[in-house]
Write an enzyme that holds these catalytic residues in place. Structure first.
Site, mmCIF file in Angstrom:
data_model
loop_
_atom_site.group_PDB
_atom_site.id
_atom_site.type_symbol
_atom_site.label_atom_id
_atom_site.label_comp_id
_atom_site.label_asym_id
_atom_site.label_seq_id
_atom_site.Cartn_x
_atom_site.Cartn_y
_atom_site.Cartn_z
ATOM 1 N N PRO A 43 0.692 -1.380 0.033
ATOM 2 C CG PRO A 43 -0.688 -1.486 1.617
ATOM 3 C CD PRO A 43 0.678 -2.068 1.238
ATOM 4 C CB SER A 44 3.028 2.882 2.050
ATOM 5 O OG SER A 44 3.997 3.907 2.196
ATOM 6 N N PRO A 256 52.838 3.932 7.736
ATOM 7 C CG PRO A 256 51.042 4.968 9.103
ATOM 8 C CD PRO A 256 51.182 4.498 7.671
ATOM 9 C CG ASP A 279 62.992 1.498 2.750
ATOM 10 O OD1 ASP A 279 64.003 1.095 2.564
ATOM 11 O OD2 ASP A 279 62.648 2.437 2.208
ATOM 12 C CE LYS A 301 68.765 4.782 1.094
ATOM 13 N NZ LYS A 301 67.460 4.300 0.753
ATOM 14 N N GLY A 332 58.789 2.541 4.073
ATOM 15 C CA GLY A 332 57.823 3.240 5.144
ATOM 16 C C GLY A 332 57.227 4.258 4.282
ATOM 17 C CG ASP A 334 53.192 8.186 -1.126
ATOM 18 O OD1 ASP A 334 52.172 7.706 -1.420
ATOM 19 O OD2 ASP A 334 53.991 8.622 -1.747
ATOM 20 C CB ILE A 337 55.815 11.853 0.334
ATOM 21 C CG1 ILE A 337 54.746 12.148 -0.288
ATOM 22 C CG2 ILE A 337 55.946 12.918 1.432
ATOM 23 C CD1 ILE A 337 53.405 12.490 0.355
ATOM 24 C CB ALA A 363 55.551 9.603 8.509
#
Length: 549
Positions: A43-44, A256, A279, A301, A332, A334, A337, A363
């Site tokens: 009905p609805s 991270p 790394d 490093k 680690g 990106d 970056i 990070a």
């Protein structure tokens, strides 16, 4: 097995849903994806169903239930909140021999909606036979993370080639081996990387090469069935050719440290690697997610201590790929970056090595998010600048006049060991000594620590607290939000409002900050908290800066 899994073909077939609310909407959404012609009887009928089924192939009937609407239905769904009506719908459908599902009432269901993993045309259904639907959904969520979206496109490509493969490879064994190589080798890698045209070309080339190498001989068994077989040498040669092809390098951002922050793609490539070069900033938890039998080589490093020079790393990546291996370069944060990923792919490109780059959470993003320090905020900062504390060949970054904008957040990577030089240089260049600054150590990890202060006070605070590396610095007015917005590791807070005020800074929930009149540590609490801090490996870097905003 209490139920047998089947897949219904519902395209352009009538499905009746009795009910017009949210439950009916969920079922209509699933069934519409299968191409069904859906009739909703109620009905609805809510607005979402109206929008979903606006196509002319569907029908919305604003009437009370009547079994005459069941005519020609392939399946029926009872999705009302009226238990008596649901029983009636079940009885009517059973009398007409039409499969019926009464939602959330397993004993009245001829079939059950499974939790679905959709990689069309690959479809996986997970069912608990109505016993634990939430558990089925959790299993589905787990599978969603393990099965790349590219499998659907790969299956469609295989469907397009199926006839040609059958025509050119006469034996079942030969065809099976061909498809195994395609699905586990270069074709699938190209498809998962989004290179659909290259995947198609590779599959065609593989098929042509396989067909050319096959020596088929016809034979007939006693039943008259063809048993033509591919010679063993031909099959062996094909496997050898497949193994000796050029490998590929995946430059993967490991984030991270928290393994839950890895992307699905990063995890998939890590789990198919033959060798992993990783790394110092890659956490053991992340490294543990790599393929178990992959070779794992540390090339990290640390400050003034490079296990392998960058040129050596570049050479390792090239040589491993030329050996036909799938190589993961796990970095680690990106790769692009302050990660020297650009230098590595320049080397790969110079040697015509195929590669992919998988971004990671850098990070700065992790430290800010986990410390409750928004890098941008409409009231405090309209841009953010990522800066390294050291330039190429270890030269200090002394461009302090570039960092005087009070409406900008500045994040210093690799700046902890030069903290006195940085703060003094910034103040001398004109930055206010009261500028808020934070040190975030081991961002996103259980032992994360945050030290807040000002340019004038942060050196002394760090000398007292000795937060370890890896760590970065966040400078700007947004740091003042940390006290109110910090959320991570709050269950570890040691908060005492009854101690007397002291001149010492204090450590709270992994957060060392300047004293507040309403939140102080006494000397015993402070000593206990500081004893929890341990010194970890330091980090190094040699790029300049990245401005965002």
């Amino acid at each position: 097995m209490n139920t047998f899994p089947l897949f219904f073909k519902l395209e352009d077939r009538k499905v009746l849903i009795v009910g017009g609310g949210d439950v009916a909407l969920r079922k209509a959404d699933l069934l519409s994806r299968a191409g069904a012609c859906i009739t909703v009887l109620a009905p609805s009928i809510n607005h979402e169903i109206q929008a979903l089924l606006s196509s002319s192939k569907h029908e919305l009937i604003y009437e009370h239930y009547n079994k005459t609407y069941m005519t020609n239905s392939r399946v029926i769904i009872a999705a009302t909140d009226d238990e008596r009506l649901n029983h009636q719908i079940h009885a009517d459908a059973t009398a007409l021999n039409i499969p019926v599902n009464v939602v959330d009432t397993p004993h009245l269901c001829d079939f059950i909606f499974p939790a679905i993993v959709d990689r069309n045309p690959i479809v996986i259904g997970i069912s608990s036979n109505g016993k634990a639907p939430v558990l089925a959904r959790l299993l589905r969520a787990r599978l969603e993370t393990l099965i790349p979206q590219g499998y659907g496109k790969l299956a469609k490509l295989a469907g397009e080639f199926r006839g040609d493969v059958k025509a050119k490879i006469p034996t079942l064994t030969g065809r099976r081996q061909f498809w195994e190589r395609a699905f586990e080798g270069k074709v699938s890698q190209l498809m998962f990387a989004g290179n659909e045209n290259e995947a198609l070309a590779q599959l065609q080339a593989d098929l042509d090469n396989t067909a050319a190498s096959i020596t088929a001989k016809d034979a007939t068994d006693d039943n008259g069935l063809s048993t033509a077989s591919t010679s063993a040498p031909a099959i062996a040669n094909e496997f050898t050719a497949a193994r000796n092809t050029m490998g590929e390098v995946y430059i993967v951002g490991a984030g991270p440290g928290d393994p839950e922050l890895l992307t699905f793609k990063a995890l998939r490539l890590m789990q198919q690697a033959d060798i992993v070069y990783y790394d110092a900033l890659v956490s053991p938890q992340v490294l543990d997610l790599c393929r178990r039998d992959a070779d794992k080589v540390f090339v990290g490093k640390k400050r003034r201590n490079h296990a392998v020079a960058q040129l050596g790393i570049n050479e390792l990546l090239v040589n491993s790929a030329k050996e036909g291996r799938r190589v993961v370069r796990l970095k680690g944060g990106d790769p692009f970056i302050f990660g020297r990923g650009g230098e590595e792919i320049e080397s790969l490109r110079a040697h015509n090595i195929p590669y992919q780059v998988v971004p990671g959470i850098t990070a700065a993003n992790a430290a800010a998010s986990y410390a409750g320090i928004p890098l941008t905020h409409r009231d405090h900062s309209q841009s953010v600048r990522f800066v390294t504390g050291f330039l190429k060949a270890g030269a200090p970054n002394n461009n302090f006049k570039n960092f005087l904008d009070t409406d900008e957040t500045v994040v210093f990577y690799m700046g902890l060991h030069s903290l006195p030089r940085l703060t003094e240089g910034l103040i001398d260049a004109g930055r206010s000594a009261e500028t808020p600054i934070a040190i975030v150590s081991n961002a996103s990890m259980p032992n994360q620590q945050v030290l807040t202060g000002t340019l004038a006070s942060i050196v002394e605070l760090q000398e007292k607290n000795q937060l370890p590396t890896p760590a970065l610095l966040i400078m700007g007015d947004v740091v003042s939000l940390h006290h109110d917005l910090a959320w991570y590791n709050l269950h570890n807070q040691q908060h005492n409002q009854n101690t007397s005020e002291t001149d010492n800074n204090w450590l709270r929930g992994g957060t060392a900050t300047t004293p507040k009149s309403n939140a102080q540590f006494n000397a015993h609490q402070q000593a206990h908290a500081l004893s929890m801090i341990t010194n970890l490996a330091t980090e190094d870097g040699d790029l300049e800066q990245l401005i965002i905003g």
